[in-house]
Design a protein around this motif. Sequence first.
Motif, PDB file in Angstrom:
ATOM      1  N   GLY A  60     -31.034 -14.989  -5.572  1.00 14.70           N
ATOM      2  CA  GLY A  60     -30.852 -15.975  -6.641  1.00 14.70           C
ATOM      3  C   GLY A  60     -30.825 -15.372  -8.028  1.00 14.70           C
ATOM      4  O   GLY A  60     -29.981 -15.728  -8.858  1.00 14.70           O
ATOM      5  N   ALA A  61     -31.724 -14.436  -8.299  1.00 15.69           N
ATOM      6  CA  ALA A  61     -31.778 -13.826  -9.637  1.00 15.69           C
ATOM      7  C   ALA A  61     -30.536 -12.984  -9.894  1.00 15.69           C
ATOM      8  O   ALA A  61     -29.980 -13.005 -11.004  1.00 15.69           O
ATOM      9  CB  ALA A  61     -33.038 -12.978  -9.769  1.00 15.69           C
ATOM     10  N   GLN A  62     -30.072 -12.260  -8.906  1.00 18.16           N
ATOM     11  CA  GLN A  62     -28.884 -11.423  -9.076  1.00 18.16           C
ATOM     12  C   GLN A  62     -27.630 -12.280  -9.249  1.00 18.16           C
ATOM     13  O   GLN A  62     -26.751 -11.941 -10.040  1.00 18.16           O
ATOM     14  CB  GLN A  62     -28.721 -10.481  -7.882  1.00 18.16           C
ATOM     15  CG  GLN A  62     -29.763  -9.402  -7.811  1.00 18.16           C
ATOM     16  CD  GLN A  62     -31.076  -9.876  -7.180  1.00 18.16           C
ATOM     17  OE1 GLN A  62     -31.178 -10.989  -6.677  1.00 18.16           O
ATOM     18  NE2 GLN A  62     -32.081  -9.020  -7.229  1.00 18.16           N
ATOM     19  N   ILE A  63     -27.564 -13.376  -8.511  1.00 13.65           N
ATOM     20  CA  ILE A  63     -26.418 -14.276  -8.656  1.00 13.65           C
ATOM     21  C   ILE A  63     -26.429 -14.910 -10.037  1.00 13.65           C
ATOM     22  O   ILE A  63     -25.382 -15.080 -10.661  1.00 13.65           O
ATOM     23  CB  ILE A  63     -26.420 -15.332  -7.527  1.00 13.65           C
ATOM     24  CG1 ILE A  63     -26.111 -14.657  -6.193  1.00 13.65           C
ATOM     25  CG2 ILE A  63     -25.396 -16.429  -7.807  1.00 13.65           C
ATOM     26  CD1 ILE A  63     -26.238 -15.550  -4.995  1.00 13.65           C
ATOM     27  N   ALA A  64     -27.616 -15.250 -10.544  1.00 16.86           N
ATOM     28  CA  ALA A  64     -27.713 -15.816 -11.888  1.00 16.86           C
ATOM     29  C   ALA A  64     -27.238 -14.813 -12.940  1.00 16.86           C
ATOM     30  O   ALA A  64     -26.609 -15.200 -13.926  1.00 16.86           O
ATOM     31  CB  ALA A  64     -29.144 -16.255 -12.169  1.00 16.86           C
ATOM     32  N   GLN A  65     -27.515 -13.542 -12.742  1.00 14.36           N
ATOM     33  CA  GLN A  65     -27.052 -12.521 -13.679  1.00 14.36           C
ATOM     34  C   GLN A  65     -25.537 -12.372 -13.645  1.00 14.36           C
ATOM     35  O   GLN A  65     -24.923 -12.039 -14.654  1.00 14.36           O
ATOM     36  CB  GLN A  65     -27.696 -11.175 -13.359  1.00 14.36           C
ATOM     37  CG  GLN A  65     -29.159 -11.115 -13.670  1.00 14.36           C
ATOM     38  CD  GLN A  65     -29.773  -9.801 -13.218  1.00 14.36           C
ATOM     39  OE1 GLN A  65     -29.163  -9.040 -12.467  1.00 14.36           O
ATOM     40  NE2 GLN A  65     -30.981  -9.539 -13.677  1.00 14.36           N
ATOM     41  N   MET A  66     -24.940 -12.597 -12.487  1.00 15.83           N
ATOM     42  CA  MET A  66     -23.494 -12.450 -12.314  1.00 15.83           C
ATOM     43  C   MET A  66     -22.747 -13.772 -12.459  1.00 15.83           C
ATOM     44  O   MET A  66     -21.589 -13.870 -12.057  1.00 15.83           O
ATOM     45  CB  MET A  66     -23.196 -11.847 -10.942  1.00 15.83           C
ATOM     46  CG  MET A  66     -23.709 -10.430 -10.763  1.00 15.83           C
ATOM     47  SD  MET A  66     -22.909  -9.283 -11.876  1.00 15.83           S
ATOM     48  CE  MET A  66     -21.242  -9.349 -11.270  1.00 15.83           C
ATOM     49  N   ARG A  67     -23.386 -14.778 -13.016  1.00 12.33           N
ATOM     50  CA  ARG A  67     -22.806 -16.118 -13.081  1.00 12.33           C
ATOM     51  C   ARG A  67     -21.449 -16.130 -13.790  1.00 12.33           C
ATOM     52  O   ARG A  67     -20.491 -16.720 -13.288  1.00 12.33           O
ATOM     53  CB  ARG A  67     -23.768 -17.077 -13.758  1.00 12.33           C
ATOM     54  CG  ARG A  67     -23.225 -18.489 -13.802  1.00 12.33           C
ATOM     55  CD  ARG A  67     -24.204 -19.435 -14.394  1.00 12.33           C
ATOM     56  NE  ARG A  67     -25.297 -19.587 -13.446  1.00 12.33           N
ATOM     57  CZ  ARG A  67     -26.430 -20.207 -13.726  1.00 12.33           C
ATOM     58  NH1 ARG A  67     -26.622 -20.720 -14.904  1.00 12.33           N
ATOM     59  NH2 ARG A  67     -27.369 -20.315 -12.828  1.00 12.33           N
ATOM     60  N   THR A  68     -21.331 -15.509 -14.943  1.00  8.38           N
ATOM     61  CA  THR A  68     -20.073 -15.566 -15.696  1.00  8.38           C
ATOM     62  C   THR A  68     -18.915 -14.898 -14.955  1.00  8.38           C
ATOM     63  O   THR A  68     -17.851 -15.515 -14.819  1.00  8.38           O
ATOM     64  CB  THR A  68     -20.262 -14.953 -17.096  1.00  8.38           C
ATOM     65  OG1 THR A  68     -21.294 -15.671 -17.767  1.00  8.38           O
ATOM     66  CG2 THR A  68     -18.978 -15.020 -17.902  1.00  8.38           C
ATOM     67  N   PRO A  69     -19.064 -13.660 -14.447  1.00  7.48           N
ATOM     68  CA  PRO A  69     -17.932 -13.091 -13.693  1.00  7.48           C
ATOM     69  C   PRO A  69     -17.598 -13.893 -12.435  1.00  7.48           C
ATOM     70  O   PRO A  69     -16.424 -14.030 -12.078  1.00  7.48           O
ATOM     71  CB  PRO A  69     -18.395 -11.683 -13.326  1.00  7.48           C
ATOM     72  CG  PRO A  69     -19.548 -11.383 -14.197  1.00  7.48           C
ATOM     73  CD  PRO A  69     -20.127 -12.680 -14.633  1.00  7.48           C
ATOM     74  N   LEU A  70     -18.607 -14.447 -11.784  1.00  2.87           N
ATOM     75  CA  LEU A  70     -18.339 -15.260 -10.594  1.00  2.87           C
ATOM     76  C   LEU A  70     -17.613 -16.544 -10.963  1.00  2.87           C
ATOM     77  O   LEU A  70     -16.736 -17.002 -10.221  1.00  2.87           O
ATOM     78  CB  LEU A  70     -19.640 -15.566  -9.858  1.00  2.87           C
ATOM     79  CG  LEU A  70     -20.292 -14.392  -9.137  1.00  2.87           C
ATOM     80  CD1 LEU A  70     -21.656 -14.785  -8.591  1.00  2.87           C
ATOM     81  CD2 LEU A  70     -19.397 -13.872  -8.032  1.00  2.87           C
ATOM     82  N   LEU A  71     -17.961 -17.142 -12.107  1.00  2.47           N
ATOM     83  CA  LEU A  71     -17.243 -18.338 -12.556  1.00  2.47           C
ATOM     84  C   LEU A  71     -15.792 -18.023 -12.901  1.00  2.47           C
ATOM     85  O   LEU A  71     -14.901 -18.832 -12.633  1.00  2.47           O
ATOM     86  CB  LEU A  71     -17.945 -18.959 -13.761  1.00  2.47           C
ATOM     87  CG  LEU A  71     -19.099 -19.887 -13.437  1.00  2.47           C
ATOM     88  CD1 LEU A  71     -19.874 -20.239 -14.701  1.00  2.47           C
ATOM     89  CD2 LEU A  71     -18.607 -21.136 -12.755  1.00  2.47           C
ATOM     90  N   VAL A  72     -15.549 -16.866 -13.479  1.00  2.00           N
ATOM     91  CA  VAL A  72     -14.168 -16.465 -13.790  1.00  2.00           C
ATOM     92  C   VAL A  72     -13.371 -16.294 -12.497  1.00  2.00           C
ATOM     93  O   VAL A  72     -12.236 -16.773 -12.383  1.00  2.00           O
ATOM     94  CB  VAL A  72     -14.156 -15.172 -14.634  1.00  2.00           C
ATOM     95  CG1 VAL A  72     -12.759 -14.602 -14.742  1.00  2.00           C
ATOM     96  CG2 VAL A  72     -14.728 -15.435 -16.010  1.00  2.00           C
ATOM     97  N   LEU A  73     -13.970 -15.647 -11.502  1.00  2.00           N
ATOM     98  CA  LEU A  73     -13.295 -15.495 -10.206  1.00  2.00           C
ATOM     99  C   LEU A  73     -13.055 -16.853  -9.549  1.00  2.00           C
ATOM    100  O   LEU A  73     -11.991 -17.090  -8.970  1.00  2.00           O
ATOM    101  CB  LEU A  73     -14.121 -14.620  -9.276  1.00  2.00           C
ATOM    102  CG  LEU A  73     -14.042 -13.118  -9.487  1.00  2.00           C
ATOM    103  CD1 LEU A  73     -14.977 -12.398  -8.529  1.00  2.00           C
ATOM    104  CD2 LEU A  73     -12.623 -12.630  -9.298  1.00  2.00           C
ATOM    105  N   ALA A  74     -14.041 -17.746  -9.630  1.00  2.00           N
ATOM    106  CA  ALA A  74     -13.887 -19.073  -9.033  1.00  2.00           C
ATOM    107  C   ALA A  74     -12.780 -19.854  -9.732  1.00  2.00           C
ATOM    108  O   ALA A  74     -11.960 -20.506  -9.071  1.00  2.00           O
ATOM    109  CB  ALA A  74     -15.205 -19.833  -9.094  1.00  2.00           C
ATOM    110  N   ALA A  75     -12.730 -19.793 -11.049  1.00  2.00           N
ATOM    111  CA  ALA A  75     -11.673 -20.496 -11.786  1.00  2.00           C
ATOM    112  C   ALA A  75     -10.298 -19.913 -11.464  1.00  2.00           C
ATOM    113  O   ALA A  75      -9.323 -20.657 -11.294  1.00  2.00           O
ATOM    114  CB  ALA A  75     -11.947 -20.424 -13.282  1.00  2.00           C
ATOM    115  N   ALA A  76     -10.219 -18.597 -11.363  1.00  2.88           N
ATOM    116  CA  ALA A  76      -8.948 -17.969 -10.991  1.00  2.88           C
ATOM    117  C   ALA A  76      -8.528 -18.399  -9.592  1.00  2.88           C
ATOM    118  O   ALA A  76      -7.347 -18.641  -9.337  1.00  2.88           O
ATOM    119  CB  ALA A  76      -9.070 -16.447 -11.062  1.00  2.88           C
ATOM    120  N   THR A  77      -9.484 -18.515  -8.686  1.00  2.00           N
ATOM    121  CA  THR A  77      -9.187 -18.950  -7.321  1.00  2.00           C
ATOM    122  C   THR A  77      -8.646 -20.372  -7.309  1.00  2.00           C
ATOM    123  O   THR A  77      -7.681 -20.680  -6.599  1.00  2.00           O
ATOM    124  CB  THR A  77     -10.448 -18.854  -6.450  1.00  2.00           C
ATOM    125  OG1 THR A  77     -10.905 -17.513  -6.469  1.00  2.00           O
ATOM    126  CG2 THR A  77     -10.174 -19.285  -5.031  1.00  2.00           C
TER     127      THR A  77
END
Length: 117
Positions: free
Chosen positions: A44-61
């Motif tokens: 959970g903590a690591q995913i929270a740190q990577m939230r912005t790049p993951l959101l960019v990938l999700a939006a691109a998807t």
Amino acid sequence: MFPFHTWLPAAYAEAPSPVTMLLTGAMSKMGVYGLLRIALPLFGAQIAQMRTPLLVLAAATVVMGAWAAAAQKDLKRVFAYSSVNHLGLLPAGHLCTGRANGERGHAGQPGRSVEMA
């Protein structure tokens, strides 16, 4: 999420129709469910740190899946790209609700569960 599900349209196009429906309806959602139930509590903590790049990938998807689905002529490929689109919506919604930092009982949980179904 893009670029990790680029194999999906080829698998949908080559599979028989019942297998395509199984892939669309159940298998991809089970992967997201496993991510939410297993990976999130552990990381959970690591995913929270990577939230912005993951959101960019999700939006691109979401965007790329929708455009690719609109351009297809084969119905199975339309299902494939719309499924990729949906696989982008689920993590985007999950990351936007704040649940990625390990909060318990967040108000967005029922909505995410309904969206997966």
